[in-house]
Write a protein that holds these residues in place. Sequence first.
Motif, PDB file in Angstrom:
ATOM      1  N   LEU A 159      69.513   6.847  -1.758  1.00 25.31           N
ATOM      2  CA  LEU A 159      69.380   8.274  -2.010  1.00 25.31           C
ATOM      3  C   LEU A 159      68.289   8.520  -3.044  1.00 25.31           C
ATOM      4  CD1 LEU A 159      73.122   9.392  -2.146  1.00 25.31           C
ATOM      5  CD2 LEU A 159      71.579   9.350  -0.203  1.00 25.31           C
ATOM      6  N   HIS A 160      67.577   9.585  -2.857  1.00 25.25           N
ATOM      7  CA  HIS A 160      66.509   9.959  -3.777  1.00 25.25           C
ATOM      8  C   HIS A 160      66.666  11.407  -4.198  1.00 25.25           C
ATOM      9  CE1 HIS A 160      64.956   6.738  -1.170  1.00 25.25           C
ATOM     10  NE2 HIS A 160      64.267   6.334  -2.223  1.00 25.25           N
ATOM     11  N   GLU A 161      66.070  11.743  -5.284  1.00 24.80           N
ATOM     12  CA  GLU A 161      66.016  13.128  -5.731  1.00 24.80           C
ATOM     13  C   GLU A 161      64.696  13.369  -6.438  1.00 24.80           C
ATOM     14  OE1 GLU A 161      69.137  13.923  -8.465  1.00 24.80           O
ATOM     15  OE2 GLU A 161      68.239  12.795 -10.108  1.00 24.80           O
ATOM     16  N   GLU A 162      64.284  14.617  -6.417  1.00 24.69           N
ATOM     17  CA  GLU A 162      63.063  15.001  -7.094  1.00 24.69           C
ATOM     18  C   GLU A 162      63.369  15.407  -8.523  1.00 24.69           C
ATOM     19  OE1 GLU A 162      60.514  16.813  -3.337  1.00 24.69           O
ATOM     20  OE2 GLU A 162      61.663  18.176  -4.617  1.00 24.69           O
ATOM     21  N   LYS A 163      62.559  14.995  -9.437  1.00 23.46           N
ATOM     22  CA  LYS A 163      62.690  15.389 -10.830  1.00 23.46           C
ATOM     23  C   LYS A 163      61.420  16.119 -11.243  1.00 23.46           C
ATOM     24  CE  LYS A 163      65.924  11.843 -12.397  1.00 23.46           C
ATOM     25  NZ  LYS A 163      66.992  12.833 -12.604  1.00 23.46           N
ATOM     26  N   VAL A 164      61.606  17.158 -12.013  1.00 22.96           N
ATOM     27  CA  VAL A 164      60.481  17.978 -12.429  1.00 22.96           C
ATOM     28  C   VAL A 164      59.758  17.300 -13.586  1.00 22.96           C
ATOM     29  CG1 VAL A 164      59.759  20.211 -13.351  1.00 22.96           C
ATOM     30  CG2 VAL A 164      61.627  20.094 -11.688  1.00 22.96           C
ATOM     31  N   VAL A 165      58.476  17.084 -13.414  1.00 22.98           N
ATOM     32  CA  VAL A 165      57.625  16.544 -14.474  1.00 22.98           C
ATOM     33  C   VAL A 165      56.616  17.635 -14.835  1.00 22.98           C
ATOM     34  CG1 VAL A 165      56.000  14.748 -15.140  1.00 22.98           C
ATOM     35  CG2 VAL A 165      57.886  14.204 -13.587  1.00 22.98           C
ATOM     36  N   VAL A 166      56.750  18.187 -16.019  1.00 23.50           N
ATOM     37  CA  VAL A 166      55.937  19.329 -16.428  1.00 23.50           C
ATOM     38  C   VAL A 166      54.845  18.862 -17.378  1.00 23.50           C
ATOM     39  CG1 VAL A 166      55.938  21.584 -17.552  1.00 23.50           C
ATOM     40  CG2 VAL A 166      57.894  20.889 -16.172  1.00 23.50           C
ATOM     41  N   GLY A 167      53.640  19.255 -17.087  1.00 24.83           N
ATOM     42  CA  GLY A 167      52.520  18.950 -17.968  1.00 24.83           C
ATOM     43  C   GLY A 167      51.620  20.173 -18.096  1.00 24.83           C
ATOM     44  N   THR A 168      50.481  19.993 -18.647  1.00 27.77           N
ATOM     45  CA  THR A 168      49.519  21.083 -18.789  1.00 27.77           C
ATOM     46  C   THR A 168      48.154  20.604 -18.341  1.00 27.77           C
ATOM     47  OG1 THR A 168      49.003  20.500 -21.092  1.00 27.77           O
ATOM     48  CG2 THR A 168      50.762  22.122 -20.728  1.00 27.77           C
ATOM     49  N   GLU A 169      47.341  21.520 -17.877  1.00 25.44           N
ATOM     50  CA  GLU A 169      45.954  21.243 -17.575  1.00 25.44           C
ATOM     51  C   GLU A 169      45.103  22.347 -18.173  1.00 25.44           C
ATOM     52  OE1 GLU A 169      45.362  21.183 -13.410  1.00 25.44           O
ATOM     53  OE2 GLU A 169      45.748  23.317 -13.106  1.00 25.44           O
ATOM     54  N   ARG A 170      43.904  21.992 -18.568  1.00 24.74           N
ATOM     55  CA  ARG A 170      43.019  22.950 -19.213  1.00 24.74           C
ATOM     56  C   ARG A 170      42.119  23.600 -18.168  1.00 24.74           C
ATOM     57  NH1 ARG A 170      41.835  23.921 -24.377  1.00 24.74           N
ATOM     58  NH2 ARG A 170      43.114  22.127 -24.989  1.00 24.74           N
ATOM     59  N   GLN A 171      42.105  24.937 -18.145  1.00 24.24           N
ATOM     60  CA  GLN A 171      41.287  25.702 -17.232  1.00 24.24           C
ATOM     61  C   GLN A 171      40.407  26.656 -18.017  1.00 24.24           C
ATOM     62  OE1 GLN A 171      43.956  27.680 -14.553  1.00 24.24           O
ATOM     63  NE2 GLN A 171      44.319  25.850 -13.312  1.00 24.24           N
ATOM     64  N   GLN A 172      39.221  26.938 -17.475  1.00 28.81           N
ATOM     65  CA  GLN A 172      38.329  27.891 -18.119  1.00 28.81           C
ATOM     66  C   GLN A 172      38.782  29.296 -17.785  1.00 28.81           C
ATOM     67  OE1 GLN A 172      34.039  27.172 -17.873  1.00 28.81           O
ATOM     68  NE2 GLN A 172      33.742  29.334 -17.422  1.00 28.81           N
ATOM     69  N   THR A 173      38.976  30.113 -18.798  1.00 31.67           N
ATOM     70  CA  THR A 173      39.435  31.482 -18.615  1.00 31.67           C
ATOM     71  C   THR A 173      38.348  32.500 -18.871  1.00 31.67           C
ATOM     72  OG1 THR A 173      40.228  31.528 -20.914  1.00 31.67           O
ATOM     73  CG2 THR A 173      41.804  30.872 -19.205  1.00 31.67           C
ATOM     74  N   GLY A 174      37.232  32.141 -19.411  1.00 34.08           N
ATOM     75  CA  GLY A 174      36.159  33.092 -19.660  1.00 34.08           C
ATOM     76  C   GLY A 174      35.128  32.520 -20.607  1.00 34.08           C
ATOM     77  N   LYS A 175      34.105  33.326 -20.872  1.00 36.11           N
ATOM     78  CA  LYS A 175      33.057  32.943 -21.806  1.00 36.11           C
ATOM     79  C   LYS A 175      32.841  34.072 -22.811  1.00 36.11           C
ATOM     80  CE  LYS A 175      30.416  29.911 -18.718  1.00 36.11           C
ATOM     81  NZ  LYS A 175      29.102  29.662 -18.088  1.00 36.11           N
ATOM     82  N   ALA A 176      32.490  33.714 -24.016  1.00 38.77           N
ATOM     83  CA  ALA A 176      32.182  34.691 -25.065  1.00 38.77           C
ATOM     84  C   ALA A 176      30.730  34.508 -25.492  1.00 38.77           C
ATOM     85  CB  ALA A 176      33.117  34.524 -26.253  1.00 38.77           C
TER      86      ALA A 176
END
Length: 281
Positions: A159-176
């Motif tokens: 039997l298997h189950e999925e486990k949530v692995v939460v991370g972050t990634e950096r995205q460009q949101t704009g320029k100043a």
Amino acid sequence: MAFSGSIQDLQRAEVVDSTGTKVGKVGQVYLTNDSQEPSWVTVNTGLFGTKETFIPLAEATFSGVVITVPYEKSFIKDAPHVDEDGEISAQQEEELYRYYGVADDRGTAATGRGTDRDGLGDRDRDAAPAGTAGTDVGTDRDRDLDRDRAGKDADGVTLHEEKVVVGTERQQTGKARLRKYVVTDIEQVEVPVQREEVVLEREPATGRDAGRVGEEEVEVTLSEERPVINKETVATENVSLGKRTVEDTETVRTEVAHEEVDVDGVQNARTDADRDGRDRI
């Protein structure tokens, strides 16, 4: 397991399960008293390798430095625990036979182990007679559990189950961009100025004047101050762009799946949960 190498070859080997997953390196090798053939090996499992688990070699294959056993790693890790005391008792060996579903067809067997992994073949071995089939089976509960365990390897599913692995990634949101532009203001300054005016001054003449009566002109130059505007450029402030990190918390939601089992074609099927309280077929 048909084996023609040396005990040292087994001691240097690595155990993999039926799926090719690494279980661990061989810790100890156990031999039968009568034929001195390898019958069991141990590997370190559990957290940080703190548990030594026994694996039978009856249906294993050996190639190079790899021992392949017909069991999955999770099944091996759940095997009955046997303390590392130099020998396997008859009851312990019988329990291991029942768990792995291996028939004890070797008569009276014995196990032995040296104190050094690299020198097992040359050291004295402690021996203990193997138990006979049915030793200390006891109650119906034990017999049912034994049959369930024996069938897990050949007829079981994982039997298997999925486990949530939460991370972050950096995205460009704009320029100043930093730019400067010219703003024109009106500045009013009061400037003191002077000017000359004509003043008619009279005073009485003294004495006799030998002048003549006639026309005469006298010219006086007048002047005045006027504001003069000059501008100079001076630095007032240095401005630059910088960045700072602001921490926040976001809530994410996702679906995870897990597997369960149903038993078809069998009435009154009993599960491990019926016997030991664990929710498991």
